[in-house]
Design a protein around this motif. Structure first.
Motif, PDB file in Angstrom:
ATOM      1  N   GLU A  53       4.125  -5.622   3.425  1.00 10.99           N
ATOM      2  CA  GLU A  53       4.792  -5.061   4.608  1.00 10.99           C
ATOM      3  C   GLU A  53       4.374  -3.635   4.925  1.00 10.99           C
ATOM      4  O   GLU A  53       4.603  -3.160   6.040  1.00 10.99           O
ATOM      5  CB  GLU A  53       6.318  -5.062   4.419  1.00 10.99           C
ATOM      6  CG  GLU A  53       6.960  -6.435   4.432  1.00 10.99           C
ATOM      7  CD  GLU A  53       7.123  -7.008   3.031  1.00 10.99           C
ATOM      8  OE1 GLU A  53       7.971  -7.893   2.851  1.00 10.99           O
ATOM      9  OE2 GLU A  53       6.383  -6.574   2.116  1.00 10.99           O
ATOM     10  N   PHE A  54       3.756  -2.940   3.971  1.00  9.97           N
ATOM     11  CA  PHE A  54       3.448  -1.534   4.228  1.00  9.97           C
ATOM     12  C   PHE A  54       2.511  -1.373   5.421  1.00  9.97           C
ATOM     13  O   PHE A  54       2.560  -0.365   6.142  1.00  9.97           O
ATOM     14  CB  PHE A  54       2.872  -0.867   2.971  1.00  9.97           C
ATOM     15  CG  PHE A  54       1.377  -0.874   2.859  1.00  9.97           C
ATOM     16  CD1 PHE A  54       0.614   0.135   3.412  1.00  9.97           C
ATOM     17  CD2 PHE A  54       0.722  -1.899   2.186  1.00  9.97           C
ATOM     18  CE1 PHE A  54      -0.773   0.142   3.295  1.00  9.97           C
ATOM     19  CE2 PHE A  54      -0.658  -1.904   2.066  1.00  9.97           C
ATOM     20  CZ  PHE A  54      -1.415  -0.875   2.627  1.00  9.97           C
ATOM     21  N   TRP A  55       1.662  -2.379   5.655  1.00 14.38           N
ATOM     22  CA  TRP A  55       0.770  -2.323   6.819  1.00 14.38           C
ATOM     23  C   TRP A  55       1.574  -2.296   8.118  1.00 14.38           C
ATOM     24  O   TRP A  55       1.194  -1.618   9.083  1.00 14.38           O
ATOM     25  CB  TRP A  55      -0.168  -3.526   6.817  1.00 14.38           C
ATOM     26  CG  TRP A  55      -1.127  -3.571   5.667  1.00 14.38           C
ATOM     27  CD1 TRP A  55      -1.041  -4.360   4.555  1.00 14.38           C
ATOM     28  CD2 TRP A  55      -2.332  -2.796   5.499  1.00 14.38           C
ATOM     29  NE1 TRP A  55      -2.098  -4.121   3.712  1.00 14.38           N
ATOM     30  CE2 TRP A  55      -2.913  -3.170   4.267  1.00 14.38           C
ATOM     31  CE3 TRP A  55      -2.961  -1.821   6.279  1.00 14.38           C
ATOM     32  CZ2 TRP A  55      -4.095  -2.608   3.798  1.00 14.38           C
ATOM     33  CZ3 TRP A  55      -4.149  -1.261   5.810  1.00 14.38           C
ATOM     34  CH2 TRP A  55      -4.693  -1.655   4.591  1.00 14.38           C
ATOM     35  N   LEU A  56       2.677  -3.034   8.171  1.00 15.98           N
ATOM     36  CA  LEU A  56       3.495  -3.090   9.385  1.00 15.98           C
ATOM     37  C   LEU A  56       4.213  -1.763   9.623  1.00 15.98           C
ATOM     38  O   LEU A  56       4.410  -1.359  10.771  1.00 15.98           O
ATOM     39  CB  LEU A  56       4.507  -4.239   9.271  1.00 15.98           C
ATOM     40  CG  LEU A  56       3.898  -5.623   9.005  1.00 15.98           C
ATOM     41  CD1 LEU A  56       4.991  -6.684   8.904  1.00 15.98           C
ATOM     42  CD2 LEU A  56       2.889  -5.991  10.106  1.00 15.98           C
ATOM     43  N   VAL A  57       4.603  -1.095   8.545  1.00 21.61           N
ATOM     44  CA  VAL A  57       5.205   0.233   8.694  1.00 21.61           C
ATOM     45  C   VAL A  57       4.201   1.194   9.324  1.00 21.61           C
ATOM     46  O   VAL A  57       4.538   2.003  10.193  1.00 21.61           O
ATOM     47  CB  VAL A  57       5.690   0.763   7.326  1.00 21.61           C
ATOM     48  CG1 VAL A  57       6.278   2.163   7.484  1.00 21.61           C
ATOM     49  CG2 VAL A  57       6.726  -0.176   6.717  1.00 21.61           C
ATOM     50  N   TRP A  58       2.932   1.082   8.897  1.00 12.95           N
ATOM     51  CA  TRP A  58       1.894   1.956   9.468  1.00 12.95           C
ATOM     52  C   TRP A  58       1.732   1.730  10.966  1.00 12.95           C
ATOM     53  O   TRP A  58       1.444   2.678  11.715  1.00 12.95           O
ATOM     54  CB  TRP A  58       0.562   1.718   8.775  1.00 12.95           C
ATOM     55  CG  TRP A  58       0.334   2.523   7.543  1.00 12.95           C
ATOM     56  CD1 TRP A  58       0.031   2.065   6.290  1.00 12.95           C
ATOM     57  CD2 TRP A  58       0.380   3.954   7.425  1.00 12.95           C
ATOM     58  NE1 TRP A  58      -0.097   3.111   5.414  1.00 12.95           N
ATOM     59  CE2 TRP A  58       0.108   4.275   6.075  1.00 12.95           C
ATOM     60  CE3 TRP A  58       0.632   4.980   8.324  1.00 12.95           C
ATOM     61  CZ2 TRP A  58       0.074   5.600   5.614  1.00 12.95           C
ATOM     62  CZ3 TRP A  58       0.609   6.297   7.885  1.00 12.95           C
ATOM     63  CH2 TRP A  58       0.335   6.586   6.539  1.00 12.95           C
ATOM     64  N   LEU A  59       1.891   0.487  11.429  1.00  8.68           N
ATOM     65  CA  LEU A  59       1.784   0.227  12.864  1.00  8.68           C
ATOM     66  C   LEU A  59       2.854   0.999  13.636  1.00  8.68           C
ATOM     67  O   LEU A  59       2.594   1.541  14.712  1.00  8.68           O
ATOM     68  CB  LEU A  59       1.911  -1.276  13.143  1.00  8.68           C
ATOM     69  CG  LEU A  59       0.667  -2.129  12.906  1.00  8.68           C
ATOM     70  CD1 LEU A  59       0.971  -3.603  13.200  1.00  8.68           C
ATOM     71  CD2 LEU A  59      -0.505  -1.653  13.777  1.00  8.68           C
TER      72      LEU A  59
END
Length: 218
Positions: A163-169
């Motif tokens: 999920e960390f990738w989605l936080v970056w978005l």
């Protein structure tokens, strides 16, 4: 010492606007770190830390006399916290790689962990918005969102949460217009490029996760 001074003073002029070379170089290290994170290699962490050090001097513009002459305390402060969280991630991935041969195996966060991230994101944004307003940061609410989300995303990467990738978005969605308004054009371009890496990285980590369903379920 002369080399360091030359780096601090070096500028590139595009369409009559001065751009610091250390902003460009620092963001270059950021892209390299993003690629390393996508590939799940340990060197992603120290490479990112070099970029953090350079970008700290860029976003404390009034202190280091940049062309923008602005202090973005959220952007600058997150560079310092990046170093702390990256140290944790570096050690964690290094130990895992020497123990099992894999620096990290992507997996979903648990429901409790996701709830914790959401609460931390909301509370952190509200609290730091007040702090940044008090100390005179440019765009305190946007700065607070970027600051909090960036730290949580880096922590999620260290833990191996996909999920960390989605936080970056979410960070990029606010960061691009904020940096354009403040005149930090190389960093704004980096955020756009990084958004593409984020989507790609999410797909890569998700594919790896599906290849290790037992670990992902755990």
């Amino acid at each position: 010492m002369n080399v360091l001074q030359a780096l601090f003073e070096a500028e590139l002029h595009i369409a009559g606007r001065p751009i610091l070379w250390r902003e460009i170089i620092g963001n270059g290290f950021g892209i390299a770190s993003a690629i390393g994170g996508m590939r799940r290699v340990v060197w992603a962490w120290p490479v990112g830390m070099v970029g953090n050090a350079l970008l700290f001097t860029v976003f404390m513009g009034a202190l280091f006399h940049t062309p923008q002459d602005l202090n973005l305390y959220g952007q600058a402060g997150r560079q310092l916290l990046f170093v702390a969280v990256s140290t944790y991630g570096w050690i964690r991935w290094w130990r895992a790689e020497h123990r099992s041969g894999e620096a990290v195996l992507p997996h979903w966060a648990t429901g409790r962990q996701r709830a914790g991230l959401l609460v931390a994101l909301v509370v952190g944004t509200v609290v730091f918005a007040q702090i940044f307003e008090y100390i005179g940061s440019y765009g305190n609410w946007a700065e607070a969102w970027i600051f909090t989300g960036s730290v949580l995303a880096t922590y999620g990467m260290a833990k191996g949460w996909t999920e960390f990738w989605l936080v970056w978005l979410g960070v990029d969605a606010v960061g691009v217009p904020q940096l354009l308004l403040a005149g930090f054009y190389p960093s704004a371009v980096l955020y756009l490029v990084y958004a593409g890496f984020v989507v790609w990285g999410f797909a890569v980590w998700l594919r790896v996760q599906r290849a290790h369903p037992r670990h992902a379920a755990t």
